[in-house]
Design an enzyme around this catalytic site. Structure first.
Site, short mmCIF file in Angstrom:
data_model
loop_
_atom_site.label_atom_id
_atom_site.label_comp_id
_atom_site.label_asym_id
_atom_site.label_seq_id
_atom_site.Cartn_x
_atom_site.Cartn_y
_atom_site.Cartn_z
N LYS A 195 0.85 -1.18 0.00
CA LYS A 195 0.00 0.00 0.00
C LYS A 195 0.89 1.23 0.00
CE LYS A 195 -3.60 2.31 2.65
NZ LYS A 195 -4.51 2.19 3.79
N LYS A 248 -2.14 -1.53 -3.90
CA LYS A 248 -3.04 -0.37 -3.83
C LYS A 248 -2.24 0.92 -3.87
CE LYS A 248 -6.00 1.81 -0.51
NZ LYS A 248 -6.38 1.89 0.85
#
Ligand code: PBG
Length: 323
Positions: A195, A248
């Site tokens: 992330k 992400k």
């Protein structure tokens, strides 16, 4: 082989042939839709920077989840907006916290819908950080304890899968251990393994009311220029007991999705985040882009990069277009 014997256009001449030779397919079974739940009753409040997405109270959330399921979308990922926030994110791990109660309602009312819960503290701390802050530092190990406790409370309420999104070190193993100890050995962990500290989360922070009051998330989320580090994060999370690995955001990190897909024998999820959604919707509202076609093109691009599962705010539109 060369021209004129070879003419690639032969296989592009009509939709039937194009359909036959399509290498990558997008289908609704691969999509997960994010939903936001807040206190109250009868609430359906549109998120201004994410048109078409809302904060729902539990009653309207259940209705929305039914509609999502009836479009053929297999699952949702749930984010909570609690009544109260404090320094230790107490509402994140309460038995009757907003997410816990919402999960119970969803599991009771909507048949066969996969309910994934996002596990993080940022929506529950008064300062908006993903962990416990002491002397201006986000403390790793103290945060991990609370994150594991939060995950367990979601699973006890009936969550089918938990998705830690905090990027603290060691959270996956902590969650795995607490689930093992309490007899939940069959609950998968969908780890936000990779992330990035992305500016594309802007609209989400309005949706989840989780913007940090000071500082930023760069001490735990990944630095956008780094790719090797992504492999290290993935490796650690697999060792720690994660079942599905997530990258992400999606669009700016397609190379990372491909690397993870090629190197590890695990399902890979990609999260097309709020800012990726908002940018297309805004351009479409100005008449500058065709929303349906660009949305599907971004999703097929994420699939082509290697994602097995896509979390996207376009899930409902895509389901309609694909059916
Ligand atoms: C919570 C969390 C965030 C997102 C998912 N889980 C925000 C953040 O890290 O600031 C972003 C999702 C999106 O932008 O759609 N930590």
């Amino acid at each position: 082989m060369k021209f004129p014997e070879t003419r690639p256009r032969r296989l592009r001449m009509n939709a039937v042939v194009r359909g036959l030779v399509q290498e990558t397919r997008l289908s609704v079974e691969q999509l997960i839709y994010p939903l936001f739940v807040c206190p109250g009753e009868g609430v359906k409040r549109e998120i201004s920077s994410m048109p078409g997405n809302h904060q729902f109270s539990i009653d309207t959330l259940v209705e929305e989840a039914r509609a999502v399921k009836s479009l053929g979308i297999p699952g949702i990922i749930l984010f909570g907006i609690p009544e109260k926030k404090d320094d230790h994110a107490t509402s994140a791990y309460e038995d009757h916290g907003i997410v816990q109660d919402a999960v119970r309602a969803l599991k009771r009312e909507v048949k066969d819908l996969l309910v994934v819960t996002d596990v993080c503290l940022c929506g529950y701390t008064s300062h908006g950080h993903c962990g416990v802050v002491l002397n201006n530092e986000i403390r790793n190990d103290a945060s991990v304890d609370l994150i594991a406790k939060t995950a367990l409370s979601h699973v006890k309420a009936g969550a089918d899968m938990v998705a830690p999104s905090d990027m603290m070190d060691g959270r996956v193993v902590a969650i795995r251990q607490i689930l093992e100890k309490s007899g939940h050995k069959n609950t998968p962990i969908l780890s936000y393994a990779v992330k990035y500290a992305s500016a594309f989360y802007g609209p989400f922070r309005e949706a989840a009311e989780s913007a940090p009051a000071f500082g930023d998330r760069r001490s735990h989320q990944m630095d956008p220029p780094n790719a090797r580090e992504a492999l290290k994060e993935v490796e650690l999370d697999i060792e720690e007991g994660a079942d599905i690995l997530m990258v992400k955001p999606a669009g700016p990190y397609l190379d990372i999705i491909r690397m993870v897909r090629d190197r590890y024998p695990v399902p890979v999820a990609a999260y097309q985040v709020s800012g990726e959604y908002a940018a297309l919707v805004a351009a479409a509202r100005l008449g500058w882009l065709d929303l349906q076609r660009t949305a599907l093109e971004t999703l097929i691009g994420i699939r082509r990069a290697g994602a097995d599962i896509i979390i996207t705010y376009f899930a409902k539109e895509a389901a309609k277009l694909l059916s």
